[in-house]
Design a protein around this motif. Sequence first.
Motif, short mmCIF file in Angstrom:
data_model
loop_
_atom_site.label_atom_id
_atom_site.label_comp_id
_atom_site.label_asym_id
_atom_site.label_seq_id
_atom_site.Cartn_x
_atom_site.Cartn_y
_atom_site.Cartn_z
N UNK A 162 42.08 35.03 13.40
CA UNK A 162 42.49 36.17 12.84
C UNK A 162 42.99 36.24 11.51
N UNK A 163 43.58 34.98 10.81
CA UNK A 163 43.76 34.92 9.32
C UNK A 163 42.47 34.97 8.58
N UNK A 164 41.48 34.48 9.21
CA UNK A 164 40.28 34.49 8.25
C UNK A 164 39.44 35.64 8.60
N UNK A 165 40.08 36.62 9.54
CA UNK A 165 39.17 37.84 9.44
C UNK A 165 38.11 37.64 10.57
N UNK A 166 37.97 36.79 11.36
CA UNK A 166 36.67 36.51 12.30
C UNK A 166 35.64 36.18 11.66
N UNK A 167 34.55 36.43 12.17
CA UNK A 167 33.33 36.40 11.60
C UNK A 167 32.76 37.25 11.03
N UNK A 168 32.07 36.99 9.84
CA UNK A 168 31.54 37.96 8.64
C UNK A 168 30.40 38.64 9.39
N UNK A 169 30.45 39.97 9.90
CA UNK A 169 29.36 40.50 10.38
C UNK A 169 28.38 41.03 9.40
N UNK A 170 28.44 40.68 8.32
CA UNK A 170 27.33 40.78 7.26
C UNK A 170 26.06 39.81 7.73
N UNK A 171 26.46 38.89 8.26
CA UNK A 171 25.25 37.94 8.70
C UNK A 171 24.91 38.22 10.09
N UNK A 172 23.45 38.10 10.06
CA UNK A 172 23.00 38.13 11.49
C UNK A 172 22.35 36.85 11.99
N UNK A 173 22.59 35.93 11.15
CA UNK A 173 22.49 34.66 11.43
C UNK A 173 23.15 33.60 10.77
N UNK A 174 23.35 32.14 11.10
CA UNK A 174 24.20 31.58 10.32
C UNK A 174 25.68 32.05 10.14
N UNK A 175 26.08 33.05 10.90
CA UNK A 175 27.69 33.37 10.63
C UNK A 175 28.47 32.33 11.13
N UNK A 176 27.92 31.54 11.87
CA UNK A 176 28.91 30.33 12.27
C UNK A 176 29.09 29.28 11.40
N UNK A 177 28.22 29.30 10.38
CA UNK A 177 28.31 28.09 9.13
C UNK A 177 29.36 28.84 8.18
#
Length: 288
Positions: A162-177
Amino acid sequence: MNLSVIVPSFNAADTISGQLEALANQQWNQPWEVIVADNGSSDETVAIAQKYSTKIPSLRVIDASDKKGAAHARNVGASVAKGEALAFCDADDEVAPGWVAAMGEALSKYDFVAGRNQHWKLNEPWLVKSYRVENGDGIAFDHPYLPVVGGNNIGIKRSVHEAVGGFDETFLAIEDIDYCWRVQQTGAKLHEVPDAILNYRFRTSIMGGCSRSWSVGFYEPLLYQKHHSFGLPKLMSWKIWVKTPLNLCLDVLRLKIRDKASLAGALRYLAWHIGQIQGCIKYRYFPV
């Protein structure tokens, strides 16, 4: 609730039963739950998942179809999770026995963890060979910036997520990196959990693998733009884009591409660089 296992899914009717069966057979002496966050499947994914409510009493199947992407599905799952810690795995893989306990115990000690992937169970031998992962893989500690790991086998304290705001939903790939790096930029260290084994499934067709590689390349310029100010070195070069197709032709002439595995690897490499070029144009990032 000590742990919430979040499984993003999209048109995974052919594979999700294997993952849920594997989760149903997990044993841990602490309370935990499973959340399937469906990203708008048009097949029988949701119906199949719902049938596992008898085998997994803590199972919840939720709708995460309002926005495309695994990042969004993971975030929606995390938003309704009851656990103090979150563990992410995918609907087309299968956790090995002891995965939940290993993740849960690790997250009682550390803020951010990742398991190891094995590849022989769910993939044909030629495919494992083409990716050169015969011995499995885990955290890439040797990355020139920060250690990286895929989002299919990671765990994190909910407060850090929650502190980092979760995954960045702008990315449809390599969002995990991107997620992995942002978490580490807060000072959290990424710890490997050798006993958290997951059986990973590659895309079975050569074209499917190329499509995935293209997506990775396409979003890399956006990733570099985002993290350059934090010290990410320049890892992309226009010279490689020129050399890659030439080297592919030379490898064919030198008979280095002699089987399905070597062909698949070469085509994925080419698709990755094509994706980079298109991503650079899209995001106006030029590695000169």
